[in-house]
Scaffold this motif. Sequence first.
Motif, PDB file in Angstrom:
ATOM      1  N   UNK A 126      12.128 -20.727 -24.065  1.00  0.00           N
ATOM      2  CA  UNK A 126      10.909 -19.955 -24.283  1.00  0.00           C
ATOM      3  C   UNK A 126      10.576 -19.038 -23.105  1.00  0.00           C
ATOM      4  N   UNK A 127      10.959 -19.466 -21.914  1.00  0.00           N
ATOM      5  CA  UNK A 127      10.631 -18.663 -20.724  1.00  0.00           C
ATOM      6  C   UNK A 127      11.652 -17.558 -20.466  1.00  0.00           C
ATOM      7  N   UNK A 128      12.738 -17.523 -21.303  1.00  0.00           N
ATOM      8  CA  UNK A 128      13.772 -16.518 -21.078  1.00  0.00           C
ATOM      9  C   UNK A 128      13.227 -15.153 -21.456  1.00  0.00           C
ATOM     10  N   UNK A 129      13.432 -14.209 -20.615  1.00  0.00           N
ATOM     11  CA  UNK A 129      12.910 -12.860 -20.847  1.00  0.00           C
ATOM     12  C   UNK A 129      13.790 -12.067 -21.787  1.00  0.00           C
ATOM     13  N   UNK A 130      14.933 -12.647 -22.197  1.00  0.00           N
ATOM     14  CA  UNK A 130      15.806 -11.946 -23.137  1.00  0.00           C
ATOM     15  C   UNK A 130      17.094 -11.547 -22.473  1.00  0.00           C
ATOM     16  N   UNK A 131      18.146 -11.530 -23.244  1.00  0.00           N
ATOM     17  CA  UNK A 131      19.447 -11.227 -22.636  1.00  0.00           C
ATOM     18  C   UNK A 131      19.578  -9.788 -22.189  1.00  0.00           C
ATOM     19  N   UNK A 132      18.809  -8.877 -22.784  1.00  0.00           N
ATOM     20  CA  UNK A 132      18.958  -7.463 -22.452  1.00  0.00           C
ATOM     21  C   UNK A 132      17.983  -7.004 -21.388  1.00  0.00           C
ATOM     22  N   UNK A 133      17.166  -7.904 -20.848  1.00  0.00           N
ATOM     23  CA  UNK A 133      16.173  -7.529 -19.830  1.00  0.00           C
ATOM     24  C   UNK A 133      16.727  -7.876 -18.453  1.00  0.00           C
ATOM     25  N   UNK A 134      16.917  -6.875 -17.665  1.00  0.00           N
ATOM     26  CA  UNK A 134      17.461  -7.087 -16.319  1.00  0.00           C
ATOM     27  C   UNK A 134      16.364  -7.541 -15.374  1.00  0.00           C
ATOM     28  N   UNK A 135      16.571  -8.580 -14.576  1.00  0.00           N
ATOM     29  CA  UNK A 135      15.521  -9.039 -13.644  1.00  0.00           C
ATOM     30  C   UNK A 135      15.206  -7.941 -12.625  1.00  0.00           C
ATOM     31  N   UNK A 136      13.927  -7.705 -12.349  1.00  0.00           N
ATOM     32  CA  UNK A 136      13.559  -6.629 -11.408  1.00  0.00           C
ATOM     33  C   UNK A 136      13.969  -6.965  -9.976  1.00  0.00           C
ATOM     34  N   UNK A 137      14.282  -5.928  -9.224  1.00  0.00           N
ATOM     35  CA  UNK A 137      14.638  -6.100  -7.816  1.00  0.00           C
ATOM     36  C   UNK A 137      13.387  -6.245  -6.966  1.00  0.00           C
ATOM     37  N   UNK A 138      13.488  -6.902  -5.806  1.00  0.00           N
ATOM     38  CA  UNK A 138      12.337  -6.929  -4.880  1.00  0.00           C
ATOM     39  C   UNK A 138      11.960  -5.510  -4.466  1.00  0.00           C
ATOM     40  N   UNK A 139      10.712  -5.364  -4.094  1.00  0.00           N
ATOM     41  CA  UNK A 139      10.201  -4.025  -3.815  1.00  0.00           C
ATOM     42  C   UNK A 139      10.955  -3.375  -2.668  1.00  0.00           C
ATOM     43  N   UNK A 140      11.322  -4.157  -1.630  1.00  0.00           N
ATOM     44  CA  UNK A 140      12.007  -3.545  -0.498  1.00  0.00           C
ATOM     45  C   UNK A 140      13.406  -3.084  -0.869  1.00  0.00           C
ATOM     46  N   UNK A 141      14.071  -3.839  -1.762  1.00  0.00           N
ATOM     47  CA  UNK A 141      15.404  -3.450  -2.199  1.00  0.00           C
ATOM     48  C   UNK A 141      15.322  -2.214  -3.088  1.00  0.00           C
ATOM     49  N   UNK A 142      14.320  -2.172  -3.937  1.00  0.00           N
ATOM     50  CA  UNK A 142      14.164  -1.021  -4.816  1.00  0.00           C
ATOM     51  C   UNK A 142      13.898   0.254  -4.007  1.00  0.00           C
ATOM     52  N   UNK A 143      13.039   0.118  -2.993  1.00  0.00           N
ATOM     53  CA  UNK A 143      12.739   1.287  -2.156  1.00  0.00           C
ATOM     54  C   UNK A 143      13.977   1.743  -1.402  1.00  0.00           C
ATOM     55  N   UNK A 187       0.813  -1.213   0.000  1.00  0.00           N
ATOM     56  CA  UNK A 187       0.000   0.000   0.000  1.00  0.00           C
ATOM     57  C   UNK A 187       0.849   1.266   0.000  1.00  0.00           C
ATOM     58  N   UNK A 188       1.967   1.232   0.706  1.00  0.00           N
ATOM     59  CA  UNK A 188       2.758   2.448   0.854  1.00  0.00           C
ATOM     60  C   UNK A 188       3.848   2.567  -0.201  1.00  0.00           C
ATOM     61  N   UNK A 189       3.980   1.570  -1.087  1.00  0.00           N
ATOM     62  CA  UNK A 189       5.050   1.625  -2.086  1.00  0.00           C
ATOM     63  C   UNK A 189       4.909   2.863  -2.961  1.00  0.00           C
ATOM     64  N   UNK A 190       3.687   3.118  -3.422  1.00  0.00           N
ATOM     65  CA  UNK A 190       3.477   4.303  -4.254  1.00  0.00           C
ATOM     66  C   UNK A 190       3.618   5.587  -3.439  1.00  0.00           C
TER      67      UNK A 190
END
Length: 1103
Positions: free
Chosen positions: A848-865, A732-735
Amino acid sequence: MAVFDTPEEAFGVLRPVCVQLTKTQTVENVEQLQAHLQAVSDSALQELQQYILFPLRFTLKTPGPKRERLIQSVVECLTFVLSSTCVKEQELLQELFSELSACLYSPNSQKPATVSEELKLAVIRGLSTLMHSAYGDIILTFYEPSILPRLGFAVSLLLGLAEQEKSKQIKIAALKCLQVLLFQCDCDDHPRSLDEPEQKQLGDLFASFLPGISTALTRVITGDFKQGHSIVVSSLNIFYKTVGFIMADVQLGRISKVKAKPAVEHRVAKLIVHREADWVKNTGDKLSILIKKIIECVSVHPHWKVRLELIELVEALLFKCSQSLVESAGPLLKALVGLLNDESPEVQAQCNKVLRRFADEKVVVGNRAFADILSESLHSLATSLPRLMSSQDDQGKFSTLSLLLGYLKLLGPKVNFVLNSVAHLQRLSKALIQVLELDVADIKIVEERRWNSDHLSASPKTAAQPWSQIQRRYFRFFTDERVFLLLRQVCQLLGFYGNLYLLVDHFMELYHESVVYRKQAAMILNELVAGAAGLEVENLHEKHIKTSSEDLREIVTSILEEYTSQENWYLVTCIEAEEMGEELTMKQLGPQAITSGAYTCQLTSFPAFSKPSPTICSMNSNIWQICIQLEGIGHFAYALGTDFRLLLMSALYPVLEKAGDQTLLISQAAASTMMDICHACGYNSVQHLINQNSDYLVNGISLNLRHLSLHPHTPKVLEVMLQNSDANLLPLVADVVQDVLATLDQFYDKRATAFVSVLHALLAALAQWFPDTGDCGQLQEQNVGEKGSHLSQRPEALEKGCANTTTAEDIEQFLLNYLKEKDVADGNISDFDNEEEEQSNPPPKVDENDTGPDVEPPLPVQIQIATDVMERCIHLLSDKNLKIRLKVSVQPFPCIHRAAEPQFGLVGRDCTDEQVAALISWSMCGGQQKPSRGICLWNDSLRSFCISSRAKRSWPICVGGKAALAIMVTAAYATEAGHLFSLSRCLGDIQSPGRGLFLQVLRTLGGKCGDFLRSRFCKDVLPKLAGSLVTQAPVSARAGPVYSHTLAFKLQLAVLQGLGPLCESLDLGEGDLNKVADACLIYLSAKQPMKLQEAARSNYKQN
């Protein structure tokens, strides 16, 4: 010794002894007679009674002086004979009575004779035994008009002993003997109950003694408390029994108007009183004076048994003498009502019992009903209440308020007859307002600050009745806590029985009338609502109907709106201002406002508070007003119960604002209010309360952040929510956190202090919500984002990569790939090598499940914050305001200990700067943006981790998971150390107040990644520290004992104590350690203060 049962045998034994005593009156002969009497049976003594009494009476009547010891022996022997026999002749009874009374007669004085206490006690016991030995109706023949002079002498003699003697034993014995003489003894030996003629006979006889008995007993009762409670209790008992017997309405109704002529001498006839109407009126008026004196003294007596006996006095006189003692009815009833709230449970119970009896039997006093007398008394008390509250001491106020509380309890709903009178309501309210005035002169109220950010509480059920526990406060006109308790009970009863709408409107007018009345009016309004809900109110009127829940909710809503309004909720509580622009903004809103830190202080319209710099008293007053209003919200919650949930949307947000206030009293009051709301509304804890209502709280925060100049206190609400919630709040408070960061970017030069506190609470909450785990899989399970959120999901490939164990082949392959990629980056590669590589390395299978070599995996929300927060902290580290720099410096502490753990892949103690630089340059080679595999040395082990080069600022690398945050923390502190220490802002200046904090920062970083900071520390920091120690050493060596209290000494001590652990954690080389040793060496001198010597010595032990 043989027992002689027959008179003949007894006579033969006693005759020689009696003859000898008659001839020679000595103590030995009396004792010999008494010894022989021990061997004679009671029946034989009865037959020989007068024969045995003759030598004893002869000794008493012999003229001439006698030894006191002889008289005492004779009286004791006489008492023994009377205790074993019965007096059957009226003449003998009267003669013995006169002879015993004469033993204490003093011809030269009206007072008792000056004799020994033993003789006085023996005579008193003899008189009491004589009256008990009177056989059958012979006692009634004793009380004839002719005996009046003798009886009066004995009564005055006993009253004199009870009043003037110092011996407590004689006093009690005299009072008991007086009870026997006045026919008030309750023992089994006393004669039967009297019929009407006999009662009239004794009443006419005792009426002659009433003035003397009543005045003497009044003096005894109102005497010194040190005489003992038993004497006062006995005196009260005799007083009300004597007055109740002589002034009984039943007896006086049968008195004829014509006085009968008694067949006695004229001299004796003058002593006889005729109890006609005029005598009754005059006597009643005089008794009312004595009764008032008794009530004033006994109602405040420290012993509860005395106050309990006062209730018996009131009950006896009001029931028996309601017509003859009309003038005393008011004081008696007042005394009874005043004891209704006595501190003793026994007194309270008896008082309630008597009052209920009055109400059940509909007692009429002087043709007036009981309720009418109470109403009239309440009117009179309300009229004089302001004067009494301003002139009485604490004990007087306690008695007056106890009386007022008793009237309210007894009148019940009929109290509205008094409240409907405008004059009486105004007097009552002004008296309450006056006595509740607070003492706001204490500077501790405004100077006590809240430095920690502890949780409000874990559970709301810490007390059986938490709503009744309020903050300790000090009043101007009283110091006794009992007075404040009575005032609360009075207000609660007014709310319970009175017209609540009328009372709330009246005190709300006083609330608006003046700032001087506002705190008192708020306290009264709080108790009115609590009383209307029936909280801890004793209802003596079962038919009374309480205020309905709908009406109560409407009243609470109106009061709550008034409390949380702009002019009453945001008051001046400090004199600091973060900047003048905010103050000017608040001026345009109405009341003047001064913002300090992260909360707003506003001035009211009171003339004394309209100055930019308010006084200590005005700020204390505002603090108490906010606390009282917060307590009121807690009272309202308990009053409404679960219905208060309907008001949480308007009440919870303001309370959270004050829970984050830096003023200690306000934050404590808000925390208590939160607990009250949890307990009343059925929430398990404050965390549960915030989580259940977080949706509209977050919405309010988001809206107010858009108009921060109008709502500068908004960050505090988010801070309190973060401190008292769990990970369920994060989605709720992320935004909202992003809104906070955006607002900080916009107002970083104006409101940085407010936002830094919120960011610190955010990082602390994240560190608590997401603790260290042993593998990446557990870390992934702690993500709280919903499924599908780009911030909370991590690719399965990353999880598998973290879970795989690195083998030797992987390391070998990694090194080969590294060399090849380095050659490619340098351009050292031929076409043959390319063809060989293509042939040896077939194209990989496409996942098939690979998101692509140039797509960086997203960080967890707490790490991003946390990463976003640290980016802002790096910007603020160079702020010109030292206060902000200090606050920003402690921001990453929650992250350092978490992010520097081995399992998160942070560059560790065994990694050198060269290794880290190689990893950085390798990661950024060729400008590649895709993740690459690298190695990190940690405790001689190889671990795999993902390194991203997306952060090309300062010298950090951003590593997946918490390592990214940790590298940024390290970069931030490296940048800050370079800024502050190289510019000599802190460590170069011995007077810098930030030196201790930055040393702590370096020590913390050194413990987690010491090799990372070693070179910078040795280059920039260590020279400044060593130089400042060397410069300040001569000053401390010459200083006296006062120097230990200065800031310079404390900073020297902090540097000396921190250098050793810091050098150990950074693993400095020999050259650098020599610098430290040289700087500390001069502090080993005996001229240095002892604490500095010990700190310097500890460095040598560690190094």
